[in-house]
Enzyme design. Structure first.
Site, PDB file in Angstrom:
ATOM      1  N   TYR A 117     102.329  33.749   8.030  1.00 38.51           N
ATOM      2  CA  TYR A 117     101.361  33.746   9.147  1.00 38.51           C
ATOM      3  C   TYR A 117      99.957  33.437   8.629  1.00 38.51           C
ATOM      4  O   TYR A 117      99.253  32.587   9.194  1.00 38.51           O
ATOM      5  CB  TYR A 117     101.391  35.104   9.853  1.00 38.51           C
TER       6      TYR A 117
ATOM      7  N   SER B 289      92.521  33.663  12.955  1.00 38.44           N
ATOM      8  CA  SER B 289      92.796  35.107  12.840  1.00 38.44           C
ATOM      9  C   SER B 289      91.969  35.622  11.671  1.00 38.44           C
ATOM     10  O   SER B 289      91.539  34.832  10.817  1.00 38.44           O
ATOM     11  CB  SER B 289      94.286  35.303  12.546  1.00 38.44           C
TER      12      SER B 289
END
Ligand code: NDP
Length: 245
Positions: free
Chosen positions: A154, A141
């Protein structure tokens, strides 16, 4: 068919980026083996791909269970003869501020996003080494490069995926194992549906207002997979052009 047909195992293929990747790589002529927990989705996707003349099969997979991942990779090899590409895509993103102490969600994030990738490597690496080569595509990501409020856990999980990918790449020199880290910016999918914290969920609406289609990430993965054996595409970051993040 554009490329020589490869056998591609994809985790988290029941929606979003994994589903788009399955559609794209099957359309490119590859054999796709799909894993996720929602087998109704995998069954429907397999039917769509095969009806269009593609080659696809699936098996239920929970990436947090090492034995499950082992069975998934074994089934892919039994079905199609080898495993050329392992797309470690399955992920969750239950954002929240640390002070909310949603510890169960921290555990789930680490279990799926980090342990799941490690289990994918553990299951596929011996197969690839035995057959003389292979390719890991690990989905990180933009959160593998920067941290923002509510995303600490995350981002930590995606920093870990980036570190694991780089470590695997360095250890694989000369071993015919290629490693590609793909880092999407905001992309249309079901990912934000899993945010339980009300504040984080509200904040995500503006953050995710500009999003890429999942097919854009699939195209980046297809690019890496289509390179000749001597070319190892190591990192790809894809953001919406209209967004700074
Ligand atoms: P989706 O929520 O649409 O897809 C997530 C996939 O992961 C689903 O197929 C889901 O399948 C699967 N999954 C979740 N938990 C498990 C589990 N325990 N075992 C097996 N599969 C599991 O989101 P995306 O397509 O967006 O997510 C794909 C990847 O892309 C993730 O790693 C995510 O972090 C990353 N990413 C996404 C971005 C975005 O904006 N969309 C941006 C940056 C990165 P099922 O529930 O059926 O098991």
């Amino acid at each position: 068919m554009k490329d020589a047909a490869k056998v591609v195992a994809i985790t988290g293929a029941s929606s979003g980026i994994g589903e788009a990747t399955a559609r794209r790589l099957a359309a490119d002529g590859h054999h796709v083996f799909l894993g996720a927990r929602r087998t109704d989705r995998l069954d429907a996707l397999t039917r769509v791909i095969t009806a269009a003349g593609g080659s696809a099969a699936y098996r239920r997979l929970d990436v947090t269970v090492a034995a499950d991942m082992e069975s998934f990779v074994t089934a892919a090899r039994e079905r199609f003869g080898r495993v050329d590409v392992m797309v470690n895509n399955a992920g969750v993103m239950p954002l929240s501020p640390l002070h909310a102490l949603r510890v169960d969600e921290w555990d789930r994030t680490i279990d799926v996003n980090v342990r799941g990738v490690l289990y994918g490597i553990a299951a596929a690496l011996p197969v690839m080494r035995a057959q003389g080569g292979g390719h890991f595509v690990n989905i990180a990501s933009v959160g593998a490069y920067e941290v923002s409020p509510t995303a600490a856990v995350y981002c930590a999980s995606k920093f870990a995926v980036r570190a694991l990918s780089e470590g695997l790449r360095q250890e694989s020199r000369g071993g015919d194992i290629r490693v590609t880290l793909v880092s999407p910016g905001v992309t249309e999918s079901e990912l934000a549906d899993g945010i339980g914290d009300p504040d984080a969920r509200e904040a995500m609406k503006a953050y995710r207002a500009v999003a890429l289609p999942a097919s854009a990430i699939a195209a980046a993965i297809a690019h890496a997979v289509s390179q000749p054996p001597e070319v190892d595409v190591n990192e790809i970051t894809v953001r919406p052009s209209a967004s700074a993040r």
